[in-house]
Design an enzyme around this catalytic site. Structure first.
Site, PDB file in Angstrom:
ATOM      1  N   HIS A  66     -28.723  14.334  58.894  1.00 53.80           N
ATOM      2  CA  HIS A  66     -27.433  14.682  58.272  1.00 53.80           C
ATOM      3  C   HIS A  66     -26.310  14.436  59.269  1.00 53.80           C
ATOM      4  CE1 HIS A  66     -27.999  18.340  60.580  1.00 53.80           C
ATOM      5  NE2 HIS A  66     -26.762  18.683  60.319  1.00 53.80           N
ATOM      6  N   LYS A  71     -31.715  14.596  67.900  1.00 51.42           N
ATOM      7  CA  LYS A  71     -31.758  15.062  69.290  1.00 51.42           C
ATOM      8  C   LYS A  71     -32.874  16.069  69.446  1.00 51.42           C
ATOM      9  CE  LYS A  71     -29.617  15.122  73.294  1.00 51.42           C
ATOM     10  NZ  LYS A  71     -30.924  14.888  73.931  1.00 51.42           N
ATOM     11  N   LYS A  95     -30.828  24.600  65.315  1.00 47.19           N
ATOM     12  CA  LYS A  95     -30.207  24.951  66.593  1.00 47.19           C
ATOM     13  C   LYS A  95     -28.877  24.210  66.769  1.00 47.19           C
ATOM     14  CE  LYS A  95     -33.264  25.233  69.738  1.00 47.19           C
ATOM     15  NZ  LYS A  95     -34.290  24.963  70.764  1.00 47.19           N
ATOM     16  N   LYS A 107     -37.809  15.708  67.758  1.00 49.33           N
ATOM     17  CA  LYS A 107     -38.664  16.214  68.841  1.00 49.33           C
ATOM     18  C   LYS A 107     -39.767  15.204  69.111  1.00 49.33           C
ATOM     19  CE  LYS A 107     -39.002  19.910  71.482  1.00 49.33           C
ATOM     20  NZ  LYS A 107     -37.893  20.772  71.931  1.00 49.33           N
ATOM     21  N   SER A 363     -26.763  18.880  76.857  1.00 54.67           N
ATOM     22  CA  SER A 363     -27.181  17.502  76.585  1.00 54.67           C
ATOM     23  C   SER A 363     -26.092  16.770  75.802  1.00 54.67           C
ATOM     24  CB  SER A 363     -28.470  17.483  75.757  1.00 54.67           C
ATOM     25  OG  SER A 363     -29.590  17.596  76.592  1.00 54.67           O
TER      26      SER A 363
HETATM   27  P1  NAD Z   1     -41.644  24.146  81.925  1.00 53.94           P
HETATM   28  O1  NAD Z   1     -42.815  23.258  81.810  1.00 53.94           O
HETATM   29  O2  NAD Z   1     -40.590  23.833  82.926  1.00 53.94           O
HETATM   30  O3  NAD Z   1     -42.111  25.655  82.229  1.00 53.94           O
HETATM   31  C1  NAD Z   1     -42.993  26.400  81.472  1.00 53.94           C
HETATM   32  C2  NAD Z   1     -43.688  27.380  82.402  1.00 53.94           C
HETATM   33  O4  NAD Z   1     -44.505  28.278  81.637  1.00 53.94           O
HETATM   34  C3  NAD Z   1     -44.613  26.668  83.401  1.00 53.94           C
HETATM   35  O5  NAD Z   1     -44.306  27.113  84.711  1.00 53.94           O
HETATM   36  C4  NAD Z   1     -46.009  27.119  82.951  1.00 53.94           C
HETATM   37  O6  NAD Z   1     -46.926  27.218  84.028  1.00 53.94           O
HETATM   38  C5  NAD Z   1     -45.711  28.476  82.329  1.00 53.94           C
HETATM   39  N1  NAD Z   1     -46.761  28.940  81.417  1.00 53.94           N
HETATM   40  C6  NAD Z   1     -47.536  28.218  80.584  1.00 53.94           C
HETATM   41  N2  NAD Z   1     -48.379  29.019  79.899  1.00 53.94           N
HETATM   42  C7  NAD Z   1     -48.118  30.276  80.305  1.00 53.94           C
HETATM   43  C8  NAD Z   1     -48.656  31.545  79.970  1.00 53.94           C
HETATM   44  N3  NAD Z   1     -49.623  31.673  79.069  1.00 53.94           N
HETATM   45  N4  NAD Z   1     -48.164  32.641  80.601  1.00 53.94           N
HETATM   46  C9  NAD Z   1     -47.171  32.521  81.507  1.00 53.94           C
HETATM   47  N5  NAD Z   1     -46.631  31.348  81.860  1.00 53.94           N
HETATM   48  C10 NAD Z   1     -47.091  30.241  81.278  1.00 53.94           C
HETATM   49  O7  NAD Z   1     -41.060  24.238  80.445  1.00 53.94           O
HETATM   50  P2  NAD Z   1     -39.589  24.669  80.013  1.00 53.94           P
HETATM   51  O8  NAD Z   1     -38.764  23.443  79.900  1.00 53.94           O
HETATM   52  O9  NAD Z   1     -39.143  25.796  80.866  1.00 53.94           O
HETATM   53  O10 NAD Z   1     -39.864  25.169  78.510  1.00 53.94           O
HETATM   54  C11 NAD Z   1     -40.327  26.488  78.230  1.00 53.94           C
HETATM   55  C12 NAD Z   1     -40.032  26.816  76.779  1.00 53.94           C
HETATM   56  O11 NAD Z   1     -38.623  26.705  76.549  1.00 53.94           O
HETATM   57  C13 NAD Z   1     -40.691  25.892  75.755  1.00 53.94           C
HETATM   58  O12 NAD Z   1     -40.995  26.648  74.596  1.00 53.94           O
HETATM   59  C14 NAD Z   1     -39.597  24.898  75.431  1.00 53.94           C
HETATM   60  O13 NAD Z   1     -39.759  24.316  74.148  1.00 53.94           O
HETATM   61  C15 NAD Z   1     -38.388  25.811  75.478  1.00 53.94           C
HETATM   62  N6  NAD Z   1     -37.115  25.102  75.685  1.00 53.94           N
HETATM   63  C16 NAD Z   1     -36.906  24.308  76.774  1.00 53.94           C
HETATM   64  C17 NAD Z   1     -35.663  23.689  76.942  1.00 53.94           C
HETATM   65  C18 NAD Z   1     -35.330  22.877  78.180  1.00 53.94           C
HETATM   66  O14 NAD Z   1     -34.152  22.483  78.321  1.00 53.94           O
HETATM   67  N7  NAD Z   1     -36.256  22.623  79.080  1.00 53.94           N
HETATM   68  C19 NAD Z   1     -34.668  23.833  75.973  1.00 53.94           C
HETATM   69  C20 NAD Z   1     -34.915  24.657  74.863  1.00 53.94           C
HETATM   70  C21 NAD Z   1     -36.147  25.286  74.747  1.00 53.94           C
END
Ligand code: NAD
Length: 472
Positions: A66, A71, A95, A107, A363
């Site tokens: 839309h 993204k 979002k 995604k 972003s």
């Molecule tokens: P990342 O890979 O940098 O970090 C995730 C961390 O969680 C890792 O250190 C991992 O070891 C840890 N982890 C995994 N399983 C675990 C568990 N069972 N218990 C505790 N820790 C655990 O990932 P991220 O970019 O920080 O993303 C984390 C979440 O945030 C995801 O759901 C992602 O979709 C969401 N998110 C990320 C962004 C972004 O800009 N990176 C934006 C929006 C949403």
């Protein structure tokens, strides 16, 4: 968690349907908003360091066009599957709408555990994935713009940009084909910490609203609040750090190998450095280890922030969670059953699709920077500083008093790129929080903040479709 099968996309749609009942859109419009417009599942071979050929499974989903480009991040995880990528793409549509970022949702995911591959293997996988996206027109500054997500970061975004620019030579806006790049490759300052900072701004705004704090049974303000964070990755680390800097106490931190706590507060940077050095979060000096990493979720605190993966709080552990506020930094950390339990218990859930929108917001700023080919602040910083110096000079000469040098420096400062990015993000998160809370307050039938956030998103996407004339 029990062996019950969760459809993440199904869960997102369940909440969508609940919220849709509070909107005016006809069922056809709602169905169009809900569905994924395009799902690209691919398999490709990659030669590993030991000469073996491995067939890699990967996805890119465009949930909605839309507004274009689509993204959304790219996830590297062993659990990646089509249902998950579809759910995450849908959440991106909602979002973006909530935070007024003019993109459709998308995604990507590659089904690999990055810890099991060498950097060279990951580079080959990322480059081949990008080439596949190019072949099908699933990437480009005007069509679909990936970003980092779980398991990916600046390094992977650089590989994507380099592959894209090599295969599309001369495309003047190619830097805008992906965001979350290093600053040297066209990234924007402040993107790395953006999601965590957005989580902080969003929760701080909620904590500053007396009516919301009354609901949660807490006093207003962030200072002194006890916070537990799960996941010390990009989002979790920065969220914890911003809370600590604002005077909150980080009393528990969980990683996949274990979790630690200290009622007096943990220093986030020291824990992070210690984990880097020793390879584990456990046995941090002055802290105690939890028996299981999930025990941290049940710790007595005011704010619990799951920042790792989806479905970590479910019907079995939700009754044991003691936090008053659950800030969903991760995408989908609560199952719908956990959501129900928290609603019944009067706990405040601040939903993912708005709370973690800081990443996509910044972003968007990065993409704009790439299209304009100029760093934020470059044109006006010096001009502002010269004008401020002139005004200070006038004040001093008219008043006959001198302003002290520290204060003078503060007033004179013209905005750098990072100042503008932080300020744009703060404004975005405050405005989004207010819009959601207004909708929630305006209809007492809306049961929780997640439903209110969905109502806001559905109305914006519905309006956009209607104005496009797709539904004459
Ligand atoms: P990342 O890979 O940098 O970090 C995730 C961390 O969680 C890792 O250190 C991992 O070891 C840890 N982890 C995994 N399983 C675990 C568990 N069972 N218990 C505790 N820790 C655990 O990932 P991220 O970019 O920080 O993303 C984390 C979440 O945030 C995801 O759901 C992602 O979709 C969401 N998110 C990320 C962004 C972004 O800009 N990176 C934006 C929006 C949403």
């Amino acid at each position: 968690m029990s062996e019950k099968h969760y459809s993440f996309f199904g869960n997102v749609n369940k909440t969508f349907d609940k919220a849709a009942a509070f909107t005016k859109w006809d069922p056809g419009v709602l169905e169009q908003i809900k569905e994924c417009n395009a799902v690209y599942q691919m398999k490709f071979p990659v030669k590993m360091d030991d000469g073996r050929i491995e067939v890699i499974e990967a996805y890119r989903v465009q949930h909605s066009q839309h507004k274009t480009p689509c993204k959304g991040g790219i996830r590297f995880a062993a659990e990646v599957n089509q249902d998950e990528v579809m759910a995450l793409a849908a959440l991106m549509t909602y979002k973006c709408a909530i935070v007024n970022v003019p993109f459709g949702g998308g995604k990507g995911g590659i089904k690999v555990d990055p810890k099991k591959y060498s950097a060279y293997e990951l580079e080959k996988i990322t480059r081949r994935y990008t080439a596949e996206l190019i072949k099908k027109n699933f990437i480009g500054p005007g069509t679909d713009v990936p970003a980092p997500d779980y398991g990916t970061g600046e390094r992977e975004m650089s590989w994507i940009l380099d592959t894209y620019s090599s295969l599309r030579p001369g495309e003047i806006d190619s830097a805008g084909c992906v965001t979350g790049k290093p600053v040297t490759q066209g990234g924007v300052r402040g993107r790395r910490e953006a999601t965590g900072l957005g989580v902080f701004f969003g929760l701080r705004q909620v904590c500053n609203m007396p009516e919301m704090m009354k609901k949660a049974g807490l006093s207003p303000g962030v200072e002194g609040k006890r916070v537990v964070v799960q996941g010390l990755g990009n989002v979790g680390y920065h969220t914890a750090k911003f809370f600590q800097d604002a005077g909150a106490k980080i009393i528990g931190l969980a990683e996949y190998e274990g979790a630690i706590y200290n009622e007096e507060g943990l220093d986030v940077d020291e824990v992070f450095q210690n984990r880097r050095k020793t390879g584990t979060i456990l046995n941090f000096p002055g802290a105690k280890n939890f028996a299981k990493n999930t025990d941290a979720l049940e710790m007595d605190c005011e704010i619990l922030i799951p920042a790792a993966l989806e479905n970590v709080i479910h019907e079995e552990n939700a009754p044991k969670v003691k936090a008053k506020i659950i800030g969903e930094a991760a995408n989908g950390p609560l199952t719908p059953e956990a959501d129900e339990i928290f609603a019944q218990r009067g706990m405040l859930v601040v939903p993912d699709m708005y709370l973690n929108a800081g990443g996509v917001t910044v972003s968007y700023f990065e993409w704009l920077k790439n299209l304009s080919h100029v760093r934020y602040g470059r044109m006006e910083k010096r001009f502002t500083e010269n004008m401020n110096a002139h005004i200070i000079g006038q004040i001093e000469s008219l008043s006959g008093k001198k302003i002290d040098s520290e204060e003078k420096e503060f007033i004179m400062h013209g905005a750098d790129e990072v100042d503008l990015v932080y300020s744009g993000l703060e404004e975005t998160m405050i405005t989004a929080t207010r819009e959601i809370v207004e909708v929630w307050k305006s209809n007492p039938q809306i049961p929780d903040m997640r439903t209110a956030a969905f109502v806001v998103a559905i109305d914006k996407v519905g309006t956009s479709y209607a104005e496009l004339g797709i539904f004459p």
